[in-house]
Write a protein that holds these residues in place. Sequence first.
Motif, PDB file in Angstrom:
ATOM      1  N   GLN A 176       6.588 -17.102   1.625  1.00  0.00           N
ATOM      2  CA  GLN A 176       7.936 -16.530   1.701  1.00  0.00           C
ATOM      3  C   GLN A 176       7.977 -15.159   1.037  1.00  0.00           C
ATOM      4  O   GLN A 176       8.677 -14.247   1.505  1.00  0.00           O
ATOM      5  CB  GLN A 176       8.941 -17.472   1.034  1.00  0.00           C
ATOM      6  CG  GLN A 176       9.003 -18.859   1.631  1.00  0.00           C
ATOM      7  CD  GLN A 176       9.497 -18.864   3.074  1.00  0.00           C
ATOM      8  OE1 GLN A 176       9.998 -17.862   3.592  1.00  0.00           O
ATOM      9  NE2 GLN A 176       9.344 -20.000   3.733  1.00  0.00           N
ATOM     10  N   ASP A 232      20.582 -21.566   8.091  1.00  0.00           N
ATOM     11  CA  ASP A 232      20.029 -20.898   9.272  1.00  0.00           C
ATOM     12  C   ASP A 232      21.129 -20.130   9.993  1.00  0.00           C
ATOM     13  O   ASP A 232      22.175 -20.689  10.330  1.00  0.00           O
ATOM     14  CB  ASP A 232      19.405 -21.933  10.203  1.00  0.00           C
ATOM     15  CG  ASP A 232      18.586 -21.277  11.309  1.00  0.00           C
ATOM     16  OD1 ASP A 232      18.351 -20.055  11.221  1.00  0.00           O
ATOM     17  OD2 ASP A 232      18.181 -21.982  12.247  1.00  0.00           O
ATOM     18  N   ALA A 288      16.549 -19.199   5.976  1.00  0.00           N
ATOM     19  CA  ALA A 288      16.648 -20.520   6.607  1.00  0.00           C
ATOM     20  C   ALA A 288      15.887 -21.573   5.811  1.00  0.00           C
ATOM     21  O   ALA A 288      16.286 -22.742   5.776  1.00  0.00           O
ATOM     22  CB  ALA A 288      16.126 -20.456   8.035  1.00  0.00           C
ATOM     23  N   HIS A 289      14.806 -21.176   5.172  1.00  0.00           N
ATOM     24  CA  HIS A 289      14.009 -22.138   4.408  1.00  0.00           C
ATOM     25  C   HIS A 289      14.724 -22.563   3.120  1.00  0.00           C
ATOM     26  O   HIS A 289      14.706 -23.748   2.764  1.00  0.00           O
ATOM     27  CB  HIS A 289      12.650 -21.532   4.062  1.00  0.00           C
ATOM     28  CG  HIS A 289      11.788 -22.419   3.209  1.00  0.00           C
ATOM     29  ND1 HIS A 289      11.176 -23.552   3.690  1.00  0.00           N
ATOM     30  CD2 HIS A 289      11.446 -22.351   1.888  1.00  0.00           C
ATOM     31  CE1 HIS A 289      10.498 -24.147   2.718  1.00  0.00           C
ATOM     32  NE2 HIS A 289      10.650 -23.436   1.615  1.00  0.00           N
ATOM     33  N   TYR A 290      15.364 -21.622   2.449  1.00  0.00           N
ATOM     34  CA  TYR A 290      15.950 -21.917   1.148  1.00  0.00           C
ATOM     35  C   TYR A 290      17.442 -22.227   1.199  1.00  0.00           C
ATOM     36  O   TYR A 290      17.959 -22.935   0.328  1.00  0.00           O
ATOM     37  CB  TYR A 290      15.725 -20.751   0.186  1.00  0.00           C
ATOM     38  CG  TYR A 290      14.289 -20.609  -0.257  1.00  0.00           C
ATOM     39  CD1 TYR A 290      13.711 -21.522  -1.137  1.00  0.00           C
ATOM     40  CD2 TYR A 290      13.504 -19.572   0.212  1.00  0.00           C
ATOM     41  CE1 TYR A 290      12.387 -21.396  -1.546  1.00  0.00           C
ATOM     42  CE2 TYR A 290      12.178 -19.424  -0.192  1.00  0.00           C
ATOM     43  CZ  TYR A 290      11.630 -20.341  -1.071  1.00  0.00           C
ATOM     44  OH  TYR A 290      10.319 -20.208  -1.462  1.00  0.00           O
ATOM     45  N   GLU A 292      13.727 -16.193   8.436  1.00  0.00           N
ATOM     46  CA  GLU A 292      12.827 -17.288   8.074  1.00  0.00           C
ATOM     47  C   GLU A 292      12.987 -17.662   6.595  1.00  0.00           C
ATOM     48  O   GLU A 292      13.000 -18.843   6.235  1.00  0.00           O
ATOM     49  CB  GLU A 292      11.383 -16.883   8.361  1.00  0.00           C
ATOM     50  CG  GLU A 292      11.044 -16.785   9.842  1.00  0.00           C
ATOM     51  CD  GLU A 292      11.066 -18.141  10.521  1.00  0.00           C
ATOM     52  OE1 GLU A 292      10.611 -19.124   9.904  1.00  0.00           O
ATOM     53  OE2 GLU A 292      11.546 -18.216  11.668  1.00  0.00           O
ATOM     54  N   VAL A 293      13.088 -16.659   5.746  1.00  0.00           N
ATOM     55  CA  VAL A 293      13.202 -16.925   4.305  1.00  0.00           C
ATOM     56  C   VAL A 293      14.529 -17.608   3.973  1.00  0.00           C
ATOM     57  O   VAL A 293      14.572 -18.630   3.264  1.00  0.00           O
ATOM     58  CB  VAL A 293      13.043 -15.621   3.500  1.00  0.00           C
ATOM     59  CG1 VAL A 293      13.266 -15.875   2.012  1.00  0.00           C
ATOM     60  CG2 VAL A 293      11.671 -15.015   3.739  1.00  0.00           C
ATOM     61  N   ARG A 347       6.690 -12.568   3.435  1.00  0.00           N
ATOM     62  CA  ARG A 347       7.703 -12.175   4.426  1.00  0.00           C
ATOM     63  C   ARG A 347       8.686 -11.168   3.828  1.00  0.00           C
ATOM     64  O   ARG A 347       9.069 -10.188   4.483  1.00  0.00           O
ATOM     65  CB  ARG A 347       8.452 -13.414   4.918  1.00  0.00           C
ATOM     66  CG  ARG A 347       7.596 -14.371   5.731  1.00  0.00           C
ATOM     67  CD  ARG A 347       8.457 -15.434   6.404  1.00  0.00           C
ATOM     68  NE  ARG A 347       7.634 -16.323   7.202  1.00  0.00           N
ATOM     69  CZ  ARG A 347       7.297 -17.561   6.852  1.00  0.00           C
ATOM     70  NH1 ARG A 347       7.718 -18.048   5.691  1.00  0.00           N
ATOM     71  NH2 ARG A 347       6.567 -18.311   7.641  1.00  0.00           N
ATOM     72  N   GLY A 379       5.847 -22.252   5.577  1.00  0.00           N
ATOM     73  CA  GLY A 379       7.150 -22.034   4.961  1.00  0.00           C
ATOM     74  C   GLY A 379       7.354 -22.771   3.663  1.00  0.00           C
ATOM     75  O   GLY A 379       8.281 -22.461   2.917  1.00  0.00           O
ATOM     76  N   ASP A 380       6.496 -23.770   3.389  1.00  0.00           N
ATOM     77  CA  ASP A 380       6.686 -24.555   2.176  1.00  0.00           C
ATOM     78  C   ASP A 380       5.999 -23.955   0.960  1.00  0.00           C
ATOM     79  O   ASP A 380       6.032 -24.542  -0.120  1.00  0.00           O
ATOM     80  CB  ASP A 380       6.171 -25.977   2.395  1.00  0.00           C
ATOM     81  CG  ASP A 380       4.707 -25.992   2.810  1.00  0.00           C
ATOM     82  OD1 ASP A 380       4.180 -24.923   3.184  1.00  0.00           O
ATOM     83  OD2 ASP A 380       4.096 -27.082   2.773  1.00  0.00           O
ATOM     84  N   GLN A 381       5.384 -22.793   1.118  1.00  0.00           N
ATOM     85  CA  GLN A 381       4.706 -22.147  -0.006  1.00  0.00           C
ATOM     86  C   GLN A 381       5.460 -20.884  -0.403  1.00  0.00           C
ATOM     87  O   GLN A 381       5.790 -20.046   0.447  1.00  0.00           O
ATOM     88  CB  GLN A 381       3.258 -21.817   0.344  1.00  0.00           C
ATOM     89  CG  GLN A 381       2.400 -23.046   0.614  1.00  0.00           C
ATOM     90  CD  GLN A 381       0.926 -22.718   0.643  1.00  0.00           C
ATOM     91  OE1 GLN A 381       0.466 -21.810  -0.052  1.00  0.00           O
ATOM     92  NE2 GLN A 381       0.184 -23.470   1.437  1.00  0.00           N
TER      93      GLN A 381
END
Length: 489
Positions: free
Chosen positions: A354, A208, A203-205, A200-201, A357, A348-350
């Motif tokens: 992240q 994926d 993939a956000h930054y 998740e982390v 996690r 996920g936008d905060q």
Amino acid sequence: MKNEREPLLSTSDNSLDGSHNEHQHLLARPDLRSSPENMIVDVNNDNDSLSQSASKDDPAYGSASETYDPSMHRTLEHPTTNMDTMIHLLKGNIGTGILAMPDAFKNAGLYVGLFGTLLMGAICTHCMHMLVRCSHELCRRLQVPSLNFAEVCYRSFETGPMGMRRYSNLARSLVNMFLVITQLGFCCVYFVFVAANLKEVVAHYFFDLDTRVYLLLMLVPMVLLNLVKNLKFLTPVSLIAACLTVAGLACTFYFVLQDLPNTHSVKPWASWAQLPLYFGTAVYAFEGIGIVLPLENNMKTPEDFGGWTGVLNTGMVIVACLYTAVGFFGYLKYGEDVQGSITLNLPGDQFIAQLVRIMMALAIFFSYGLQFYVPISILNPSIRRRLHSEQAQLIGEYLLRVGLVVFTFLLAAMIPNLGAVISLVGAVSSSTLALIFPPLIEIITFWPDGLGRNYWVLWKDIAIMTFGICGFVFGTYTSVAQIINPDLH
């Protein structure tokens, strides 16, 4: 005298093989406060041979067992206080299961999950009391200061009804087998949990990738970490893991409790077909029955462990309320979109989300070694017996460690569905250790005269066992079905 530390339910002690010891010794109990393995360490007794103890069929058995107080015969180097024991009890019960409780509520419904979790906590706590009571009775019967889980099961059959004594070794083997299954199951969950949160982390930054890629990247560090045989060297990472867990849970509550919707936004109860998944996850969460006897055995005032306001009840009330709160508010917040770990639902936008996690992933990664210690300590003695030279035994142990880590990695790679894995582990092994063995041990230990008026204890234990067996069967079936078909509802 055997002074080295041995893990809970180790089968390597001489007290379990029925051998006749020439002298009785009182072993010093380990200090549970200053070591990272405090949740899984126990010292076995070398002085509980039946030949030296008062037998249930011996005419002198009654008077001997009534006057013997096990707690007065324990030699404790560093006995733990009530507060020490409470902290260890909380630490031993709060793990990845608490983060899966919202997913459990999704499979039960808001109000069924609310009252069901409290009921499950009450039943599991009662089973813990059963185990302690049987341990005390068998200690008096055998004139020994303490027993662990496997020894309690073994000696209950060994001193029970004549028709059951032949199954004593089988009973002990089953307890150890389910302990190995449980702990390796926890290790699989840890693998999947860390990989899912890292995915998740990243993939956000960045990009994926499949969850299995992260599992593969974790394999070598996990193998190297678990080649450390002395858990004292893991003290720093264990303390770091504890701090990260507390911080992660606090931040999780911060997100979950904001802007809660109305309770009518989620279903009050789920379908009957989903309840087995709830059962598996809930019983997985109450995973602490294996630490109960080591904690009680090492207390400065063991009489304060039981009772309505004792350490066990107080700690388990806190645990049950915490689980219920996380499950209730987590499901209310995210509804049907809740995932196998509540950390995967955080926004996920905060950056803080992240960071949570990452913190929880690191905490669980560092905790893998402690869960891994129990199966190693149970399986390694059988490997050492088959190897004669010291060098061969050392190589054999390292190969066993590498093999088990790779085994848990392969299982995690085959089943990357975190919620289904947690439910399966709970249904298969946690239900057996927490809900089936304790009432069975109580029936056999106190048969036939200690089961209460009109055998109410017998009927109560049969009801708990039936509940556990039904959860085992239906929970396993439903979890396997969801693993095979992840889209199945």
